[in-house]
Motif scaffolding. Sequence first.
Motif, PDB file in Angstrom:
ATOM      1  N   SER A  89      46.469  53.221  20.584  1.00  0.00           N
ATOM      2  CA  SER A  89      46.690  53.546  22.011  1.00  0.00           C
ATOM      3  C   SER A  89      46.852  55.049  22.195  1.00  0.00           C
ATOM      4  CB  SER A  89      47.909  52.810  22.564  1.00  0.00           C
ATOM      5  OG  SER A  89      47.718  51.433  22.496  1.00  0.00           O
ATOM      6  N   ASN A  90      46.045  55.801  21.474  1.00  0.00           N
ATOM      7  CA  ASN A  90      46.142  57.256  21.492  1.00  0.00           C
ATOM      8  C   ASN A  90      44.740  57.836  21.660  1.00  0.00           C
ATOM      9  OD1 ASN A  90      46.578  59.953  21.101  1.00  0.00           O
ATOM     10  ND2 ASN A  90      47.586  59.743  19.117  1.00  0.00           N
ATOM     11  N   PRO A  91      44.384  58.257  22.881  1.00  0.00           N
ATOM     12  CA  PRO A  91      43.027  58.766  23.108  1.00  0.00           C
ATOM     13  C   PRO A  91      42.691  60.018  22.304  1.00  0.00           C
ATOM     14  CG  PRO A  91      44.386  59.044  25.067  1.00  0.00           C
ATOM     15  CD  PRO A  91      45.186  58.248  24.082  1.00  0.00           C
ATOM     16  N   SER A  92      43.693  60.738  21.822  1.00  0.00           N
ATOM     17  CA  SER A  92      43.396  61.944  21.049  1.00  0.00           C
ATOM     18  C   SER A  92      42.798  61.616  19.688  1.00  0.00           C
ATOM     19  CB  SER A  92      44.651  62.805  20.878  1.00  0.00           C
ATOM     20  OG  SER A  92      45.579  62.153  20.048  1.00  0.00           O
ATOM     21  N   GLU A  93      42.877  60.344  19.266  1.00  0.00           N
ATOM     22  CA  GLU A  93      42.262  59.947  17.995  1.00  0.00           C
ATOM     23  C   GLU A  93      40.751  59.808  18.109  1.00  0.00           C
ATOM     24  OE1 GLU A  93      43.663  59.702  15.009  1.00  0.00           O
ATOM     25  OE2 GLU A  93      45.592  60.264  15.843  1.00  0.00           O
ATOM     26  N   ALA A  94      40.249  59.629  19.324  1.00  0.00           N
ATOM     27  CA  ALA A  94      38.804  59.508  19.516  1.00  0.00           C
ATOM     28  C   ALA A  94      38.172  60.881  19.369  1.00  0.00           C
ATOM     29  CB  ALA A  94      38.492  58.932  20.895  1.00  0.00           C
ATOM     30  N   GLY A  95      36.917  60.898  19.039  1.00  0.00           N
ATOM     31  CA  GLY A  95      36.231  62.171  18.912  1.00  0.00           C
ATOM     32  C   GLY A  95      34.759  61.968  18.689  1.00  0.00           C
ATOM     33  N   GLY A  96      34.031  63.010  18.875  1.00  0.00           N
ATOM     34  CA  GLY A  96      32.588  62.956  18.725  1.00  0.00           C
ATOM     35  C   GLY A  96      32.127  63.619  17.437  1.00  0.00           C
ATOM     36  N   LEU A  97      30.984  64.247  17.517  1.00  0.00           N
ATOM     37  CA  LEU A  97      30.353  64.866  16.353  1.00  0.00           C
ATOM     38  C   LEU A  97      31.262  65.907  15.701  1.00  0.00           C
ATOM     39  CD1 LEU A  97      27.895  65.388  14.523  1.00  0.00           C
ATOM     40  CD2 LEU A  97      27.077  66.992  16.252  1.00  0.00           C
ATOM     41  N   TYR A  99      27.707  58.262  12.862  1.00  0.00           N
ATOM     42  CA  TYR A  99      28.038  57.240  13.857  1.00  0.00           C
ATOM     43  C   TYR A  99      29.138  56.306  13.349  1.00  0.00           C
ATOM     44  CZ  TYR A  99      24.244  58.660  16.933  1.00  0.00           C
ATOM     45  OH  TYR A  99      23.438  59.364  17.773  1.00  0.00           O
ATOM     46  N   SER A 100      29.201  56.063  12.051  1.00  0.00           N
ATOM     47  CA  SER A 100      30.296  55.258  11.498  1.00  0.00           C
ATOM     48  C   SER A 100      31.636  55.930  11.748  1.00  0.00           C
ATOM     49  CB  SER A 100      30.120  55.058   9.987  1.00  0.00           C
ATOM     50  OG  SER A 100      28.997  54.284   9.709  1.00  0.00           O
ATOM     51  N   LEU A 101      31.679  57.236  11.528  1.00  0.00           N
ATOM     52  CA  LEU A 101      32.928  57.972  11.769  1.00  0.00           C
ATOM     53  C   LEU A 101      33.299  57.966  13.249  1.00  0.00           C
ATOM     54  CD1 LEU A 101      32.378  61.006   9.377  1.00  0.00           C
ATOM     55  CD2 LEU A 101      34.113  59.223   9.150  1.00  0.00           C
ATOM     56  N   VAL A 102      32.332  58.246  14.113  1.00  0.00           N
ATOM     57  CA  VAL A 102      32.615  58.308  15.548  1.00  0.00           C
ATOM     58  C   VAL A 102      33.081  56.944  16.055  1.00  0.00           C
ATOM     59  CG1 VAL A 102      31.609  58.693  17.834  1.00  0.00           C
ATOM     60  CG2 VAL A 102      31.078  60.263  15.963  1.00  0.00           C
ATOM     61  N   GLY A 103      32.400  55.869  15.659  1.00  0.00           N
ATOM     62  CA  GLY A 103      32.817  54.530  16.066  1.00  0.00           C
ATOM     63  C   GLY A 103      34.208  54.195  15.565  1.00  0.00           C
ATOM     64  N   SER A 104      34.488  54.590  14.337  1.00  0.00           N
ATOM     65  CA  SER A 104      35.821  54.351  13.769  1.00  0.00           C
ATOM     66  C   SER A 104      36.897  55.110  14.535  1.00  0.00           C
ATOM     67  CB  SER A 104      35.850  54.767  12.298  1.00  0.00           C
ATOM     68  OG  SER A 104      34.945  53.998  11.555  1.00  0.00           O
ATOM     69  N   PHE A 105      36.584  56.322  14.982  1.00  0.00           N
ATOM     70  CA  PHE A 105      37.553  57.096  15.755  1.00  0.00           C
ATOM     71  C   PHE A 105      37.888  56.387  17.066  1.00  0.00           C
ATOM     72  CE2 PHE A 105      35.764  61.128  13.633  1.00  0.00           C
ATOM     73  CZ  PHE A 105      36.654  61.006  12.583  1.00  0.00           C
ATOM     74  N   PHE A 106      36.876  55.830  17.727  1.00  0.00           N
ATOM     75  CA  PHE A 106      37.136  55.119  18.982  1.00  0.00           C
ATOM     76  C   PHE A 106      38.006  53.894  18.735  1.00  0.00           C
ATOM     77  CE2 PHE A 106      33.974  57.736  20.958  1.00  0.00           C
ATOM     78  CZ  PHE A 106      34.282  57.693  22.319  1.00  0.00           C
ATOM     79  N   ILE A 107      37.694  53.141  17.694  1.00  0.00           N
ATOM     80  CA  ILE A 107      38.493  51.950  17.393  1.00  0.00           C
ATOM     81  C   ILE A 107      39.922  52.339  17.014  1.00  0.00           C
ATOM     82  CG2 ILE A 107      38.738  50.021  15.772  1.00  0.00           C
ATOM     83  CD1 ILE A 107      35.646  49.842  15.824  1.00  0.00           C
ATOM     84  N   LEU A 108      40.075  53.385  16.229  1.00  0.00           N
ATOM     85  CA  LEU A 108      41.408  53.866  15.859  1.00  0.00           C
ATOM     86  C   LEU A 108      42.187  54.311  17.099  1.00  0.00           C
ATOM     87  CD1 LEU A 108      43.372  54.511  13.540  1.00  0.00           C
ATOM     88  CD2 LEU A 108      42.341  56.792  13.448  1.00  0.00           C
ATOM     89  N   ALA A 109      41.513  54.998  18.003  1.00  0.00           N
ATOM     90  CA  ALA A 109      42.171  55.442  19.233  1.00  0.00           C
ATOM     91  C   ALA A 109      42.679  54.242  20.034  1.00  0.00           C
ATOM     92  CB  ALA A 109      41.209  56.265  20.092  1.00  0.00           C
TER      93      ALA A 109
END
Length: 173
Positions: free
Chosen positions: A124-132, A110-120
């Motif tokens: 301003s790049n939705p491709s940085e978000a991701g799940g499991l 969950y730390s990684l997934v949350g970090s991906f959303f914040i990074l995205a």
Amino acid sequence: MINKVFFFVSGAFYFIAAYAGGKTLLALKSSSSSQGSGKKVSEFLMQYEWGLVLVTAIGLCILIFAIVQFKHAYTTDFLEKFSLPALSQRIEKSVTVTGRLGYTARGVVYSLVGSFFILAAFLSNPSEAGGLQKALETLMQQPFGPYLIAAVGAGFIMFGLYCALEAKYRKID
């Protein structure tokens, strides 16, 4: 009864997540998108002017959830769900070990997934978000990546076992 069904389903989910980790570890990639639903959610939200704020808020909520998982692992407050005097010493130790390892694995992912959303949101790049799947791929790219994936997979298996123990031994008021 409903709680026990929920915990059974939750345990099954974590066994499936452990399978996904093993699959990534063995580099048996499926034809599905590696970005997962996190990218789809962030792409949808970022098309609105308030989207960046919402994606950041989602990332922060996921990070807070991760911190709560680490807190559970550290304090073992999950043991309050059980009637400890009624459990054998062996079962109590099993609940403690599987709970600690499982909550830690959840916290990591969950730390990684949350970090991906914040990074995205930050980029301003939705491709940085991701799940499991993206979280597992990120772990795999690290030095000792296969060992990290194996540890998270083992942690998910432990959480699945913890859920099974909770389904069987949880005190119901």
